[in-house]
Design an enzyme around this catalytic site. Structure first.
Site, short mmCIF file in Angstrom:
data_model
loop_
_atom_site.label_atom_id
_atom_site.label_comp_id
_atom_site.label_asym_id
_atom_site.label_seq_id
_atom_site.Cartn_x
_atom_site.Cartn_y
_atom_site.Cartn_z
N HIS A 713 31.80 48.94 31.18
CA HIS A 713 30.51 48.28 31.43
C HIS A 713 29.46 48.77 30.43
O HIS A 713 28.49 49.43 30.80
CB HIS A 713 30.07 48.53 32.86
CG HIS A 713 30.93 47.87 33.89
ND1 HIS A 713 31.94 48.54 34.56
CD2 HIS A 713 30.97 46.59 34.34
CE1 HIS A 713 32.54 47.71 35.40
NE2 HIS A 713 31.98 46.52 35.29
N HIS A 797 23.08 41.64 32.97
CA HIS A 797 23.79 41.70 34.25
C HIS A 797 24.42 43.06 34.54
O HIS A 797 24.73 43.35 35.72
CB HIS A 797 24.86 40.61 34.29
CG HIS A 797 26.15 40.98 33.63
ND1 HIS A 797 26.32 40.99 32.26
CD2 HIS A 797 27.34 41.36 34.15
CE1 HIS A 797 27.55 41.35 31.98
NE2 HIS A 797 28.20 41.58 33.11
N ASP A 798 24.66 43.91 33.54
CA ASP A 798 25.21 45.25 33.79
C ASP A 798 24.33 46.33 33.19
O ASP A 798 24.83 47.40 32.82
CB ASP A 798 26.63 45.36 33.23
CG ASP A 798 27.67 44.81 34.19
OD1 ASP A 798 27.42 44.85 35.40
OD2 ASP A 798 28.73 44.34 33.73
N ASP A 913 32.01 36.85 33.54
CA ASP A 913 32.04 38.29 33.81
C ASP A 913 33.46 38.82 33.94
O ASP A 913 33.72 40.00 33.65
CB ASP A 913 31.24 38.58 35.08
CG ASP A 913 31.03 40.06 35.31
OD1 ASP A 913 31.00 40.82 34.32
OD2 ASP A 913 30.88 40.47 36.47
#
EC number: 3.1.4.17
Length: 1100
Positions: A713, A797-798, A913
């Site tokens: 990530h 998003h991360d 994702d």
């Protein structure tokens, strides 16, 4: 003497005499919130006896006194009769009676429990049937239940006496049938309900069996007689209780009303909501007349509502004022009267006497208004949330009404609106109630310019917009120390501003970092301002000076550059009052008389200033539309030089992102910002929304620096997800209906560079074109703002991912899990941290050209897209998407619906994702290596903390193939199938011949059959789902999707690896079984050796 007087006056104080009937309403001094009334005194409860508590326990109402007296008399007579019989008998009879009694007691001791059970059973059955048929209360419809014990036992007694063949044990079934027949005939007589009749039959069989099996100590002829006797007693007791006693659930009998003599006069607090406060009568005060009250109304009297209305009008004004003498005059009404008088003075046709009188009235009202001083408003009303307005002409604002200070849903009164008689052509600019972040509500003296002898709000006030003075930090801190919200971020205040020195007109002050206000900010932060956009300056020189100043003011909600407005200098030689007024309008007339010549000069001055204002505004808009060349030069050259090569590499689903990272070398830390810039250039989003390049790059470079250097990530994963959503939304999709064509996506903008009202922008990729009408594209069906939100959400998003799962954070009570209540912990953290970064510094504000509504919509879409990546909600989204897009009873995706488009974007980012298994083999293995290493790190930490190691995270027992096969089977596969079934995956039409198509189908069937021989039924079903048959279009056309092809191939390979591992395990297991044949002897020897070693250690 004083003591006697107090004792004599005490009764009068406790019970004051009632007023005369002819008295009118009491004086105002007595209406202090208390009224005289009469109440009934509390009656003392009678003494409670044991019988009363017994009745309460049995859930019945105690009988009246007369019934209790009769019961006591009957019991007394019975006791006297028994005592007389005992005294009249001889001793010999006593001995015989005692012997017989002992025999009876010995027999009854064994039969007492069954008899008592039979009595209780008949008692409760009678109570149930009586109340079920009639309900609680008196009646005579259940006396047939007294015959129930007789039918149960007397028939059995008769059969026992007269039919000798029924006396044996085997004939018990016949006697039971006889009993049930008698009971059945009994239930037919009173028309019992069917379910009640069945219940009675079952009950009769049960109690007969209890009598038959439990009364063996009694003579056979005596068993049915005693059973019938106790059963009849139980029924009789139940019927008696139902007849003579009331059930507690029933309404008690009405009691006689209390007479007037029983009431006691008292003084009690008045119920404010049940009285008419401005016109109530004496009867309402003394309780002789009842005033019924609606229970839904609030307990607020009319006086309170009037005071509330007046106070609220004052609170909603930009400057809360009141007269210093406490006379309570509404200054807004007073200023309205002054304005109307001043309008009348302009009329040249008025006689001189009228003009003189009007001037005198205006002077008197001006003197009274000048004596008023402002008061600090300690309350913070909720004015609503207004969008940022654009540049407006002051002339057009004169006839416009103010915004309402409160929402129309509430019941609060609205502030008084500005009224104009229309007799003059003077400007009547009306300023809405605004909230300032830095200084709260400022006085007119603080907002005026002290140089050049400027005065405020005179008759020649031009009301132009200039730059206000900056209030010092000490004043702001003193005034708002008690009004700031506890725990608020320090960046939301101007106390951190580096400039606290007043500046001259035309310059700008430093501004603290912008913040995103919510509804709570208006209740807790009285210094928030709802502003005007930048575009209102007094001269072109001021405008150019503003452009050279980097410390510009920015909107806290939408990022617009703004200028705050105050009044400017007036013409020399005119006297103006320096006192403030409470009028919402900024044009307040002075005490000096006006004349027609001065009015014409005022109009000329206003026209000149308005031309200068519009000239400065036009310069502002021209400069805002021009690209900033200096900013472009400061960018990384790689962004411009390698644009073509980078977009060529990205124009492929299998984007070799790891090769790009290796090629960038030391600059690989900027891969996210460079790919984001490239995609925004390709889609034209930079031009569509006028995004400044410098702020854009500043933010996304700071964003990618916030990604941690962890195996999976990281910023490379964020870049891959960004590429995936861009590819899924801009590449051609076979058979997708295209709502907007390519020529329609280029929307025309106004002269200021913004989209016109009601226009919706759509984008298209410059690197890809639609081959023909048989293809479509998501970018033609989803507006540009929503696609930009999707791309930004993919980059965010991360953000700041710790490399641990949500379950780990919850199990270890991490601060994020506690903050977000264990729900979507990481996703909430990513969204909140990314937006906090955006709002932390003004140089990150790349969305400054979005208006307020666009910004709010954009922020909502970004947050929803980030929260959709939570795999815990994966199946909820999948079920909703299938119901919308793939259900036979559904109308499909409606592209005109915002909710449907949002759902498509959420599923799109979810697919992006977890797109690793849908890439080619090399990329898939690289992503698999990253996620496995991150899992192993979490497993190591779980082992160190003493927690159970999560599945697939134990480094000592790797299960890579099972992890990926399970992930594809249960997560990625169903999502891709649903997205493909909805017709949203990019692909291409393939022309095939009928023979080739048939052969390919046969080959697929053969492959499936071969695999089915080795795998179980679940794997076959999964294989069928992951290998959809080619979709035939127009006979000889089918769709080839690269994504589904890679997904199917990777799934097959992982399944083959699992099969090989299982075969290897089976072979090793067989080898172990062969080797274990000789192991017992070796084990015994080994155990003996270990025991010997332990003994040797003990002896040593």
């Amino acid at each position: 003497m004083r003591k006697d007087e107090r004792e004599r006056d005490a009764p009068a104080m406790r019970s004051p005499p009632p007023p005369p009937a002819s008295a009118a309403s009491p004086p105002e001094s007595l209406r202090n919130g208390y009224v005289k009334s009469c109440v009934s005194p509390l009656r003392q409860d009678p003494p409670r006896s044991f019988f009363f508590h017994l009745c309460r326990f049995c859930n019945v109402e105690p009988p009246a006194a007369s019934l209790r007296a009769g019961a006591r008399l009957s019991l007394g007579v019975l006791a006297a009769f028994v005592l007389a019989a005992l005294l009249g008998a001889r001793p010999e009879r006593w001995a015989a009676a005692a012997a017989g009694l002992r025999t009876l007691l010995s027999a009854c001791s064994l039969s007492l429990s069954p008899l008592f059970s039979i009595a209780c059973a008949f008692f409760f059955l009678t109570c149930f049937l009586t109340r079920a048929q009639r309900g609680p209360g008196r009646g005579a419809g259940s006396w047939w239940l007294l015959a129930l014990p007789a039918c149960c036992y007397l028939g059995d007694f008769a059969a026992w006496q007269w039919w000798s063949w029924l006396r044996g044990e085997p004939a018990a079934a016949g006697r039971l049938c006889l009993v049930l027949s008698c009971v059945g005939l009994l239930t037919l007589a009173p028309r019992v309900r069917l379910r009640h009749g069945v219940l009675v039959l079952l009950f009769a069989g049960l109690v007969w069996w209890v009598s038959f099996s439990g009364l063996g100590a009694l003579p056979p002829a005596l068993r049915p007689l005693l059973s019938c006797l106790v059963g009849g007693a139980g029924c009789l007791l139940a019927l008696g209780l139902d007849h003579f006693f009331h059930v507690r659930g029933a309404s008690p009998p009405p009691r006689s009303a209390s007479t007037a003599e029983e009431k006691v006069p008292v003084i009690r607090p008045r119920r404010r909501s049940s009285c008419v406060s401005l016109g109530e009568s004496a009867a309402g005060y003394y309780g002789s007349g009842k005033m019924f009250r609606r229970p839904s109304l609030p307990c607020i009297s009319r006086e309170q509502m009037i005071l509330w209305d007046w106070d609220l009008k004052q609170w909603c004004k930009p400057h809360y004022q009141n007269s210093g003498g406490g006379n309570g005059v509404d200054l807004s009404v007073l200023n309205e009267a002054r304005n109307m008088v001043s309008d009348l003075l302009i009329d040249p046709s008025l006689p001189p006497q009228v003009i003189s009188s009007l001037r005198s009235i205006s002077s008197l009202m001006g003197a009274f208004s000048g004596s008023c001083r402002p008061k600090i408003n300690s309350f913070t009303p909720f004015p609503g949330f207004y969008p940022c307005s654009e540049v407006e002409d002051p002339v057009e604002k004169g006839d416009r009404k103010l915004h309402k200070g409160l929402s129309g849903r509430t019941s609060f009164p609205t502030p008084q609106l500005r009224r104009s008689s229309g007799a003059s052509s003077l400007l009547t600019n009306e300023h809405c109630s605004r909230w300032d972040r830095s200084s709260g509500k400022r006085s007119y003296q603080e907002l005026s310019v002290s140089s050049h002898g400027c005065h405020l709000n005179g008759p020649f006030s031009s009301n132009l917009f200039t730059i206000p003075k900056q209030r010092s930090s000490s004043v702001s801190l003193t005034h708002h120390a008690g009004l700031r919200r506890a725990g608020a971020l320090p960046s939301h205040s101007l106390l951190n501003s580096s400039s606290h020195v007043p500046v001259s007109a035309g310059s700008l002050t430093n501004r603290s970092p912008i913040g995103f206000p919510d509804t709570t900010d208006f209740l807790t932060k009285p210094n928030i301002i709802l502003h005007r956009s930048l575009g209102s300056v007094s001269s072109a020189a001021d405008f150019h000076q503003y452009l050279r100043n980097s410390d510009s003011n920015l909107c806290s909600s939408c990022g617009h550059q703004i200028l705050k407005y105050v009044s400017t200098c007036e013409p020399d030689g005119t006297d103006h009052p320096s006192e403030k007024s409470g009028e919402e309008d900024s044009s307040v007339f002075s005490k000096e008389p006006l004349n027609i010549v001065e009015t014409q000069e005022e109009e000329t001055m206003k026209k000149a200033c308005r031309e200068l204002f519009l000239e400065g505004d036009s310069h502002l808009m021209e400069e805002a539309q021009q690209p900033n060349i200096d900013q472009e030069v400061s960018l990384d050259p790689m962004l411009v030089e390698d644009y073509d090569s980078l977009i060529e590499k990205m124009n492929n689903w299998n984007f070799q992102i790891f090769e790009l990272v290796e090629k960038m070398g030391e600059k690989s830390g900027r891969i996210l910002s460079q790919v984001m810039y490239t995609l925004f250039q390709d889609t034209g989003l930079l031009e569509t929304f006028k995004i400044p390049t410098q702020e854009f790059m500043n933010y996304f470079r700071a964003l990618e620096n916030g990604y941690r250097d962890i195996p999976y990530h990281n910023r490379v994963h964020a870049t891959d997800v960004l590429h995936a959503v861009w590819y899924l939304t801009t590449r051609p999709i076979p058979g997708l209906p295209q709502i907007h064509n390519n020529h329609e996506t280029e929307t025309k903008a106004d002269s200021d560079g913004r989209l016109g009202s009601g226009q919706i922008a759509y984008i298209s990729s410059k690197s890809c074109c639609i081959p023909d009408m048989s293809y479509g594209c998501l970018s033609s069906n989803i507006p540009a703002l929503e696609l930009m939100a999707l791309y930004v959400a993919a980059a965010m998003h991360d953000y700041d991912h710790p490399g641990r799962t949500n379950a780990f954070l919850v199990a270890t009570n991490a601060p994020q899990a506690v903050l977000y209540n264990d729900r979507s912990v990481l996703e909430n953290h990513h969204a909140a941290s990314a937006w906090n970064l955006y709002l932390s510094r003004p140089e990150y504000n790349f969305l400054l050209n979005l208006d307020h509504m666009e910004f709010k919509r954009f922020r909502f879409l970004v947050i929803e897209a980030i929260l959709a990546t939570d795999l815990k909600k994966h199946f909820d989204f999948l079920a909703e998407f299938n119901a919308k897009a793939n259900d036979v009873n559904s109308n499909g995706i409606e592209w005109s619906s915002e909710n449907d488009r949002l759902l498509v974007c959420q599923v799109c980012i979810k697919l992006a994702d977890i797109n690793g298994p849908a890439k080619d083999r090399d990329l898939h293995l690289r992503w698999t290596e990253g996620i496995v290493n991150e899992f192993y790190e979490q497993g190591d930490e779980e082992a160190a903390l003493g927690l159970p190691i999560s599945p697939f995270m134990d480094r000592s027992s790797p299960q890579l193939a099972k992890l990926q096969e399970s992930f594809i089977t249960h997560i990625v596969g169903p999502l891709c199938n649903s997205y493909d079934a909805a017709g949203l995956l990019p692909g291409q039409w393939i022309e095939t011949e009928e023979g080739d198509d048939t052969e390919s189908d046969d080959d697929d069937d053969d492959d499936d059959g071969d695999g089915g021989e080795e795998l179980d039924s679940d794997d076959e079903e999964t294989e069928d789902n992951l290998n959809p048959k080619p979709q035939r279009r127009k006979g000889r056309r089918r769709i080839f999707c690269q994504l589904m092809h890679h997904l199917t191939e990777n799934h097959k390979i992982w399944k083959e690896i699992i099969e090989e591992e299982e075969e290897k395990c089976k072979a090793e297991g067989n080898k172990l079984q062969v080797d274990n044949a000789s192991l017992p002897q070796a084990d015994e020897i080994q155990v003996i050796e270990e025991a010997d070693e332990e003994e040797e250690q003990m002896f040593e």
